[in-house]
Design a protein around this motif. Structure first.
Motif, mmCIF file in Angstrom:
data_model
loop_
_atom_site.group_PDB
_atom_site.id
_atom_site.type_symbol
_atom_site.label_atom_id
_atom_site.label_comp_id
_atom_site.label_asym_id
_atom_site.label_seq_id
_atom_site.Cartn_x
_atom_site.Cartn_y
_atom_site.Cartn_z
ATOM 1 N N ALA A 173 0.842 -1.200 0.000
ATOM 2 C CA ALA A 173 0.000 0.000 0.000
ATOM 3 C C ALA A 173 0.876 1.248 0.000
ATOM 4 O O ALA A 173 0.594 2.219 -0.721
ATOM 5 C CB ALA A 173 -0.923 -0.010 1.221
ATOM 6 N N ARG A 174 1.928 1.218 0.803
ATOM 7 C CA ARG A 174 2.807 2.395 0.904
ATOM 8 C C ARG A 174 3.482 2.668 -0.439
ATOM 9 O O ARG A 174 3.506 3.805 -0.924
ATOM 10 C CB ARG A 174 3.861 2.158 1.996
ATOM 11 C CG ARG A 174 4.697 3.399 2.323
ATOM 12 C CD ARG A 174 5.712 3.121 3.410
ATOM 13 N NE ARG A 174 6.600 2.011 3.064
ATOM 14 C CZ ARG A 174 7.641 2.085 2.244
ATOM 15 N NH1 ARG A 174 7.951 3.240 1.684
ATOM 16 N NH2 ARG A 174 8.365 1.024 1.979
ATOM 17 N N LEU A 177 0.996 4.204 -2.793
ATOM 18 C CA LEU A 177 0.734 5.617 -2.456
ATOM 19 C C LEU A 177 1.882 6.504 -2.919
ATOM 20 O O LEU A 177 1.664 7.579 -3.482
ATOM 21 C CB LEU A 177 0.595 5.775 -0.936
ATOM 22 C CG LEU A 177 -0.785 5.922 -0.322
ATOM 23 C CD1 LEU A 177 -0.671 6.275 1.155
ATOM 24 C CD2 LEU A 177 -1.637 6.963 -1.034
ATOM 25 N N VAL A 186 -7.306 7.742 1.638
ATOM 26 C CA VAL A 186 -7.028 6.446 2.264
ATOM 27 C C VAL A 186 -8.212 6.086 3.157
ATOM 28 O O VAL A 186 -8.621 6.878 4.007
ATOM 29 C CB VAL A 186 -5.728 6.508 3.102
ATOM 30 C CG1 VAL A 186 -5.361 5.113 3.600
ATOM 31 C CG2 VAL A 186 -4.580 7.088 2.272
ATOM 32 N N ALA A 206 -1.032 11.653 3.303
ATOM 33 C CA ALA A 206 -1.578 10.369 2.831
ATOM 34 C C ALA A 206 -0.795 9.218 3.464
ATOM 35 O O ALA A 206 -1.386 8.237 3.947
ATOM 36 C CB ALA A 206 -1.501 10.296 1.307
ATOM 37 N N LEU A 210 -2.101 6.304 6.123
ATOM 38 C CA LEU A 210 -1.920 4.850 5.964
ATOM 39 C C LEU A 210 -1.313 4.241 7.226
ATOM 40 O O LEU A 210 -1.741 3.176 7.686
ATOM 41 C CB LEU A 210 -1.010 4.588 4.754
ATOM 42 C CG LEU A 210 -0.822 3.121 4.402
ATOM 43 C CD1 LEU A 210 -2.141 2.507 3.944
ATOM 44 C CD2 LEU A 210 0.241 2.950 3.318
ATOM 45 N N VAL A 226 -7.064 -1.684 3.344
ATOM 46 C CA VAL A 226 -7.366 -0.286 2.995
ATOM 47 C C VAL A 226 -7.782 -0.201 1.536
ATOM 48 O O VAL A 226 -7.365 -1.019 0.705
ATOM 49 C CB VAL A 226 -6.167 0.678 3.187
ATOM 50 C CG1 VAL A 226 -5.880 0.927 4.652
ATOM 51 C CG2 VAL A 226 -4.945 0.209 2.435
ATOM 52 N N ILE A 228 -7.405 2.594 -1.381
ATOM 53 C CA ILE A 228 -6.727 3.846 -1.717
ATOM 54 C C ILE A 228 -7.313 4.327 -3.028
ATOM 55 O O ILE A 228 -7.326 3.580 -4.018
ATOM 56 C CB ILE A 228 -5.204 3.616 -1.851
ATOM 57 C CG1 ILE A 228 -4.647 3.150 -0.498
ATOM 58 C CG2 ILE A 228 -4.507 4.886 -2.323
ATOM 59 C CD1 ILE A 228 -3.158 2.885 -0.500
#
Ligand code: AMP
Ligand code: GLY
Length: 467
Positions: A173-174, A177, A186, A206, A210, A226, A228
Motif C-alpha cells: 500500500a505504501r 501511495l 485512504v 496520505a 496509511l 485499505v 486507496i
C-alpha cells in the motif's frame, strides 16, 4: 421520488400464507415494533412510527435516549446478538411484527438474518421470528461494512466511482501511495464509525493516514485492509432509496453538512446538519443516479445471490465528469433521516412493511411540499472530546417554535429530570418550511432558545454551502 423496477428479475411470485396480509390498508391489527439503535435517527424514526394509526407497542433496544424512552418500552432481556435464540424467542413472545434496524453495526453483524431466519420477501420472513425486518442481510450490508467489497460490486456493475485499489499489505500500500503523483484518499475498509476515511492534502498526510490505519490500527480491525482511491472534486449529495430486492424507490435527495465549521471548514464529523431536498440535483440528474448507480448496484448484488431489503444510501460526488459514488451506506443517514422524516407524509409503518414485503411497487410516498432543515447541536469539545453531563435548558421553548421538532441524539436524563449531554452530537433541531430559507429561519429560531454553554452549532446549515 421516481420508482424503477430493476429489470433483471421477472419473478412476480410472492407467496403469503397470511390470510390478512398486514400490508393491506384495511388491516387494523396493531403492529408491535422493535426499534434497534439509540441516536437521533432512531428517535426520529420512533416519533414517525408512533404517529402511525397502526402502531401497537414500540419496543426499543436503547432506552438511554430520553426521546426514545418517552415513546417506547424497554426489552426485558439484554439485546445481545451473541444469543440469537433468546432474541428470536423474545420477538415471538412479544409478537414483534416489524423490526426497524437503524445503525450499521447490527446489520453488519447479521441481525436481520437472525430475525428473519434468513428468509424474506413475499410475505415477510415467515420462517423467522419477525415477519418484517427493515434492514439488509449481513451479506448485503457488506456494501457499507467492507469498502473493498463495495468497490468490487461497483466495478462489476460499471458504476461510476473513484479509481481505487485495495491492499491488505502495508508495504504494498505504501509503495502504491508513493507512486501516485497526486495525494490519494485512504480508507479503512471496515466499519469505523464514519471516521476511517482520511482525505489528505499532501503525500505526507496520505502516508501518515496509511500508518494510522494499517500500522497504529487507530480504527482497529477495520484497518486490516485499505482502499486507496483518487481524490474527487465537486459537490456532495446524499441519495437514499428504499429497496425491496427488486423495486427501488428513490427518496428526496439531501445535503449533509459534514464539516465541523461554517463554510465547510474544519474536520469531517458524523454530520452537523442536513437539508432536504438539496437544490444541487435536478430530477434529470437524480434519474441518472438511479439508472447508473442504484439499479446496477442492486442488480450486481442480485447476480451474487444477494437480495437487498431496506435503505440503500449512496454518497455521491457531483464531479465535472458526472456523478460518482463516494460510498454506500446500508441504512438511513444520520442526520439525513431526521430531515427526510420531517417531510414524509405517509404512514411509515405501512411503507416500511411494503418494503419488507416486496410491495414497494404499490407504495406511493408523499412528501410535504417545501423543505426541511436539521441543525445539529454538539457538546463543547466535539468531535475530539465532547464534555458529558452538562445541563441543557430551553428545550420546551425550542420545541414550541412553529414547524420545529427537537430530536434527542446524545442526551441523557438525570434522576432529578434534567437533560444533560451524553455524547458528541446531542440534539437535532428539525424544522419544516415553505422553502429552505424558511425552514432554516425556523430551525435557528429554535436553536437560539437552547441553553448549553459552549455548544457547537454551524450557522450555515441549509444554505448552498458545499459540504
Ligand atoms: P465516506 O465515509 O466514504 O463517505 O467518506 C467520508 C467523506 O470523505 C466523504 O463524505 C467525502 O467528503 C470524503 N471522501 C471520501 N472519498 C473521497 C474521494 N474519493 N475523494 C474526495 N473526498 C472523498
Ligand atoms: N450522514 C452520513 C451518514 O449517516 O453516514
Amino acid at each position: 421520488m421516481a420508482q424503477t423496477p430493476s429489470d433483471s428479475e421477472s419473478s412476480g411470485q410472492h407467496p403469503t400464507n397470511r390470510p390478512d396480509s398486514p400490508t393491506e390498508p384495511t388491516s387494523t391489527e396493531p403492529v408491535n415494533i422493535l426499534l434497534v439503535g439509540g441516536g437521533g435517527r432512531e428517535h426520529a424514526l420512533a416519533l414517525k412510527l408512533s404517529a402511525s394509526p397502526r402502531m401497537g407497542t414500540l419496543f426499543a433496544t436503547d432506552m438511554a435516549n430520553p426521546g426514545i424512552a418517552a415513546l417506547a418500552q424497554p426489552m426485558d432481556i439484554p439485546f445481545d446478538l451473541k444469543d440469537p435464540f433468546r432474541l428470536q424467542r423474545w420477538c415471538i413472545t412479544n409478537r414483534i411484527t416489524l423490526a426497524v434496524i437503524g445503525p450499521e453495526e447490527p446489520l453488519a453483524a447479521g441481525l436481520a438474518d437472525i430475525l428473519t431466519g434468513g428468509e424474506r420477501g413475499g410475505g415477510g420472513g415467515l420462517g423467522g421470528a419477525v415477519p418484517y425486518v427493515f434492514g439488509p442481510s449481513k451479506q448485503a450490508a457488506q456494501l457499507e461494512g467492507d469498502k473493498a467489497f463495495a468497490k468490487d460490486i461497483m466495478r462489476a456493475a460499471k458504476v461510476p466511482t473513484a479509481d481505487a485499489r485495495t491492499f491488505g499489505d502495508y508495504e504494498a500500500a505504501r509503495k502504491y501511495l508513493e507512486s501516485r503523483t497526486e495525494p490519494h484518499v485512504v480508507k479503512a475498509a471496515g466499519l469505523a464509525k464514519g471516521k476511517g476515511v482520511i482525505v489528505p492534502a499532501t503525500q505526507g498526510e496520505a502516508l501518515a493516514a496509511l500508518d494510522r490505519i494499517m500500522v497504529k490500527r487507530e480504527f482497529g480491525a477495520a484497518g486490516a485492509k485499505v482502499v486507496i482511491e483518487e481524490k474527487l472534486k465537486g459537490r456532495e449529495v446524499s441519495v437514499l432509496a428504499l429497496c425491496d430486492g427488486r423495486t427501488i424507490y428513490v427518496l428526496e435527495p439531501c445535503q449533509d453538512h459534514k464539516r465541523l465549521q461554517n463554510g465547510a471548514r474544519g474536520p469531517n464529523t458524523g454530520g452537523m446538519g442536513a437539508l432536504c431536498p438539496t437544490n444541487a440535483l435536478d430530477d434529470k440528474l437524480l434519474d441518472t443516479i438511479q439508472r447508473d448507480v442504484l439499479v446496477p448496484t442492486i442488480d450486481a448484488l442480485k447476480r451474487e445471490g444477494i437480495d437487498y431489503t431496506g435503505v440503500i444510501y449512496a454518497g455521491i460526488m457531483l464531479t465535472p465528469g458526472g456523478p460518482k459514488v463516494l460510498e454506500f451506506n446500508c441504512r438511513f443517514g444520520d442526520p439525513e433521516c431526521q430531515a427526510l422524516l420531517a417531510r414524509w407524509e405517509g404512514d411509515l409503518i405501512s411503507e416500511l412493511i411494503a418494503c419488507c414485503d416486496r410491495k414497494l411497487d404499490q407504495a406511493e410516498l408523499r412528501w410535504r411540499p417545501g423543505a426541511s432543515v436539521c441543525v445539529v447541536v454538539a457538546a463543547p469539545g466535539y468531535p475530539d472530546a465532547p464534555i458529558k453531563n452538562l445541563t441543557i435548558e430551553g428545550l420546551d421553548e425550542a420545541g414550541a417554535c412553529e414547524g420545529v421538532t427537537i430530536i434527542h441524539a446524545g442526551t441523557a436524563r438525570t434522576s432529578d429530570r434534567k437533560t444533560v449531554t451524553n455524547g458528541g452530537r446531542v440534539l437535532n433541531v428539525v424544522a419544516t418550511g415553505d422553502d429552505a430559507e424558511h425552514a432554516r429561519k425556523r430551525a435557528y429560531a429554535a436553536v437560539s432558545k437552547i441553553r448549553l454553554p459552549g455548544m457547537i452549532v454551524r450557522t450555515d446549515i441549509g444554505t448552498d454551502v458545499i459540504g
